[in-house]
Design a protein around this motif. Structure first.
Motif, PDB file in Angstrom:
ATOM      1  N   UNK A 198       0.801  -1.205   0.000  1.00 14.77           N
ATOM      2  CA  UNK A 198       0.000   0.000   0.000  1.00 14.77           C
ATOM      3  C   UNK A 198       0.841   1.265   0.000  1.00 14.77           C
ATOM      4  N   UNK A 199       2.080   1.162  -0.477  1.00 13.15           N
ATOM      5  CA  UNK A 199       2.988   2.305  -0.488  1.00 13.15           C
ATOM      6  C   UNK A 199       2.932   3.023  -1.824  1.00 13.15           C
ATOM      7  N   UNK A 200       3.137   4.346  -1.790  1.00 11.09           N
ATOM      8  CA  UNK A 200       3.344   5.116  -3.006  1.00 11.09           C
ATOM      9  C   UNK A 200       4.817   5.011  -3.404  1.00 11.09           C
ATOM     10  N   UNK A 201       5.135   5.466  -4.611  1.00 13.86           N
ATOM     11  CA  UNK A 201       6.535   5.476  -5.021  1.00 13.86           C
ATOM     12  C   UNK A 201       7.353   6.387  -4.115  1.00 13.86           C
ATOM     13  N   UNK A 202       6.754   7.521  -3.715  1.00 13.32           N
ATOM     14  CA  UNK A 202       7.453   8.424  -2.808  1.00 13.32           C
ATOM     15  C   UNK A 202       7.732   7.790  -1.458  1.00 13.32           C
ATOM     16  N   UNK A 203       6.767   6.999  -0.964  1.00 16.04           N
ATOM     17  CA  UNK A 203       6.954   6.330   0.338  1.00 16.04           C
ATOM     18  C   UNK A 203       8.091   5.322   0.255  1.00 16.04           C
ATOM     19  N   UNK A 204       8.183   4.579  -0.845  1.00 15.80           N
ATOM     20  CA  UNK A 204       9.264   3.610  -0.999  1.00 15.80           C
ATOM     21  C   UNK A 204      10.608   4.330  -1.055  1.00 15.80           C
ATOM     22  N   UNK A 205      10.666   5.432  -1.807  1.00 16.29           N
ATOM     23  CA  UNK A 205      11.911   6.198  -1.886  1.00 16.29           C
ATOM     24  C   UNK A 205      12.326   6.688  -0.499  1.00 16.29           C
ATOM     25  N   UNK A 206      11.371   7.196   0.279  1.00 13.64           N
ATOM     26  CA  UNK A 206      11.668   7.699   1.624  1.00 13.64           C
ATOM     27  C   UNK A 206      12.175   6.585   2.532  1.00 13.64           C
ATOM     28  N   UNK A 207      11.549   5.398   2.432  1.00 17.02           N
ATOM     29  CA  UNK A 207      11.973   4.273   3.266  1.00 17.02           C
ATOM     30  C   UNK A 207      13.411   3.867   2.935  1.00 17.02           C
ATOM     31  N   UNK A 208      13.738   3.834   1.656  1.00 14.56           N
ATOM     32  CA  UNK A 208      15.106   3.493   1.249  1.00 14.56           C
ATOM     33  C   UNK A 208      16.093   4.549   1.732  1.00 14.56           C
ATOM     34  N   UNK A 209      15.720   5.813   1.598  1.00 15.08           N
ATOM     35  CA  UNK A 209      16.614   6.894   2.021  1.00 15.08           C
ATOM     36  C   UNK A 209      16.834   6.886   3.527  1.00 15.08           C
ATOM     37  N   UNK A 210      15.760   6.660   4.282  1.00 17.94           N
ATOM     38  CA  UNK A 210      15.856   6.671   5.748  1.00 17.94           C
ATOM     39  C   UNK A 210      16.710   5.528   6.267  1.00 17.94           C
ATOM     40  N   UNK A 211      16.541   4.354   5.661  1.00 17.37           N
ATOM     41  CA  UNK A 211      17.232   3.178   6.196  1.00 17.37           C
ATOM     42  C   UNK A 211      18.655   3.040   5.674  1.00 17.37           C
ATOM     43  N   UNK A 212      18.897   3.461   4.437  1.00 22.37           N
ATOM     44  CA  UNK A 212      20.197   3.176   3.822  1.00 22.37           C
ATOM     45  C   UNK A 212      20.975   4.427   3.414  1.00 22.37           C
ATOM     46  N   UNK A 213      20.449   5.612   3.740  1.00 22.09           N
ATOM     47  CA  UNK A 213      21.187   6.829   3.447  1.00 22.09           C
ATOM     48  C   UNK A 213      21.302   7.153   1.974  1.00 22.09           C
ATOM     49  N   UNK A 214      20.420   6.608   1.156  1.00 23.12           N
ATOM     50  CA  UNK A 214      20.425   6.927  -0.264  1.00 23.12           C
ATOM     51  C   UNK A 214      19.727   8.265  -0.494  1.00 23.12           C
ATOM     52  N   UNK A 215      19.733   8.734  -1.718  1.00 22.59           N
ATOM     53  CA  UNK A 215      19.065   9.997  -2.038  1.00 22.59           C
ATOM     54  C   UNK A 215      18.143   9.804  -3.236  1.00 22.59           C
ATOM     55  N   UNK A 216      17.345   8.769  -3.178  1.00 27.39           N
ATOM     56  CA  UNK A 216      16.448   8.431  -4.279  1.00 27.39           C
ATOM     57  C   UNK A 216      15.219   9.336  -4.283  1.00 27.39           C
ATOM     58  N   UNK A 217      14.668   9.569  -5.455  1.00 30.61           N
ATOM     59  CA  UNK A 217      13.443  10.346  -5.604  1.00 30.61           C
ATOM     60  C   UNK A 217      12.326   9.453  -6.111  1.00 30.61           C
ATOM     61  N   UNK A 218      11.099   9.959  -6.053  1.00 32.47           N
ATOM     62  CA  UNK A 218       9.969   9.204  -6.589  1.00 32.47           C
ATOM     63  C   UNK A 218      10.184   8.892  -8.064  1.00 32.47           C
ATOM     64  N   UNK A 219      10.760   9.844  -8.792  1.00 34.92           N
ATOM     65  CA  UNK A 219      10.981   9.638 -10.222  1.00 34.92           C
ATOM     66  C   UNK A 219      11.936   8.471 -10.476  1.00 34.92           C
ATOM     67  N   UNK A 220      12.914   8.309  -9.585  1.00 32.87           N
ATOM     68  CA  UNK A 220      13.862   7.211  -9.784  1.00 32.87           C
ATOM     69  C   UNK A 220      13.181   5.862  -9.563  1.00 32.87           C
ATOM     70  N   UNK A 221      12.304   5.794  -8.557  1.00 33.16           N
ATOM     71  CA  UNK A 221      11.534   4.564  -8.341  1.00 33.16           C
ATOM     72  C   UNK A 221      10.687   4.273  -9.573  1.00 33.16           C
ATOM     73  N   UNK A 222      10.085   5.316 -10.138  1.00 33.44           N
ATOM     74  CA  UNK A 222       9.269   5.155 -11.335  1.00 33.44           C
ATOM     75  C   UNK A 222      10.090   4.589 -12.488  1.00 33.44           C
ATOM     76  N   UNK A 223      11.326   5.048 -12.621  1.00 32.14           N
ATOM     77  CA  UNK A 223      12.182   4.542 -13.696  1.00 32.14           C
ATOM     78  C   UNK A 223      12.498   3.067 -13.497  1.00 32.14           C
ATOM     79  N   UNK A 224      12.706   2.653 -12.243  1.00 29.65           N
ATOM     80  CA  UNK A 224      12.881   1.219 -11.973  1.00 29.65           C
ATOM     81  C   UNK A 224      11.649   0.436 -12.411  1.00 29.65           C
ATOM     82  N   UNK A 225      10.490   0.909 -11.970  1.00 29.81           N
ATOM     83  CA  UNK A 225       9.256   0.160 -12.209  1.00 29.81           C
ATOM     84  C   UNK A 225       8.896   0.098 -13.690  1.00 29.81           C
TER      85      UNK A 225
END
Length: 368
Positions: free
Chosen positions: A15-42
């Motif tokens: 039930x996550x948005x692309x932005x929520x997934x990006x935030x979870x990755x950034x918070x846990x692993x110190x990455x700097x991903x954006x919603x757009x980058x998740x979209x490019x993966x998908x």
């Protein structure tokens, strides 16, 4: 399935948005991903490398490479272990896996013995202990899948592993149940293919979780079996009955219960304390909850009394199940406060180390 489709499906299951997934990755692993980058993966415009696959595995709690084999399994296991598993545990897992490959590992008969032990221990041990041990077994058996018989072993271990996650979490339990069904197909053994799907269906139906998946797996089990009586078919029918009851289709649920009782008469097992068995007392546990969900107090109480007469003393958790069914009956009859209090008292009477995820989900159902 492309890796992008898999990432999107797992994200949506949470039930996550692309932005929520990006935030979870950034918070846990110190990455700097954006919603757009998740979209490019998908959209498969960019394929995540090993580092990001490991990060996704940690955040989504799902071994992505194993689900569909989109990336090298051994490389993925190494990367996931390096980021998400304590180093000592990772070392033990990797050592076991490579040793199994180099030394041939346990025989098919040895694995059947292990499964029998796990089947018994599952009935009394907590989910976390089973999960930890079975995860190690899966690493080992993964190295031995040249033999179709070991696909049968792997599929049953996957089913047990899935049971250690809440069925309401589609990104964990459901993904493992789906993968277990695919592994069972690789075994080319009809009994395994039916049992794995049926066990998943009754687990999800009993928990009241992912009902669409429960129905789908049950229907597959019924089609594969040709309705030949077996414990797998019995589990599938009862899982489908629980799904129907929760949806409010009481007529279908009652018809399926009748079918289940007929199959039980032909396929019941004498083994009393294994997850791979459905003896008389366990059939009555299934029936007790189903009748409680249907509001059929007489059938529920009769099933509870019948189960108690034969339930082995070494399985107190299932006594708690029966007490919680009574709590559900009280809540459904209009006495929600009384039903919740009754169920909570039953949970508190059981030592915490014997609590299961299924009991917690039953508590949530009563409270709701």
């Amino acid at each position: 399935m492309a890796i992008g489709d898999l990432i999107r499906g797992l994200r949506e299951a949470r039930g996550w948005s692309q932005g929520r997934l990006a935030s979870a990755l950034n918070d846990r692993h110190g990455t700097s991903l954006t919603r757009e980058y998740i979209s490019r993966w998908e959209r498969s415009k960019v394929v995540p490398g090993d580092f990001y696959l490991a990060c996704l595995s940690s955040v989504l709690d799902v071994p992505l490479a194993v689900l569909e084999g989109e990336v090298n399994r051994r490389n993925f296991l190494f990367n996931a272990a390096a980021t998400a598993i304590a180093p000592v545990v990772a070392s033990d897992l990797l050592t076991s896996g490579f040793a199994a490959r180099l030394q041939a590992g346990p025989s098919a008969d040895d694995w059947e013995g292990k499964l029998s032990t796990y089947g018994t221990e599952y009935m009394s041990l907590g989910a976390s202990d089973i999960q930890r041990r079975v995860s190690g077994e899966l690493v080992v058996v993964q190295q031995q899948l040249d033999d179709p018989r070991l696909w049968s072993v792997a599929s049953r271990l996957m089913t047990l592993y899935a049971k250690t996650f809440p069925g309401s979490d589609g990104s964990k339990a459901v993904s493992w149940y789906r993968m277990a069904a695919k592994a069972a197909d690789e075994s080319r053994d009809e009994q395994t293919r039916v049992w794995v799907r049926g066990r998943a269906a009754i687990a999800l139906g009993y928990e009241g979780a992912s009902l669409g998946v429960a129905d789908m797996l049950a229907d597959q089990a019924i089609a594969i079996s040709g309705k030949r009586p077996s414990l797998g078919l019995l589990n599938a029918i009862m899982g489908k009955a629980h799904a129907a009851a929760i949806r409010g289709d009481h007529a279908q649920a009652r018809n399926l219960l009748t079918d289940g009782r007929r199959i039980f008469d032909s396929a019941a097992s004498y083994e009393q304390t294994s997850d791979y068995a459905v003896p008389y007392w366990r059939m009555n546990v299934f029936t007790s909850l189903l009748a409680a969900r249907l509001g059929d107090e007489k059938t529920a109480v009769d099933a509870q009394d019948a189960a108690r007469r034969e339930l082995p003393a070494e399985l107190p958790r299932f006594v708690t199940h029966l007490e919680m069914h009574r709590g559900l009956m009280l809540a459904r009859s209009g006495d929600k406060a009384g039903g919740v209090a009754y169920a909570r008292a039953a949970m508190e009477a059981l030592p915490p180390e014997k609590h299961s995820l299924t009991l917690r989900m039953l508590m949530e159902e009563i409270e709701a």
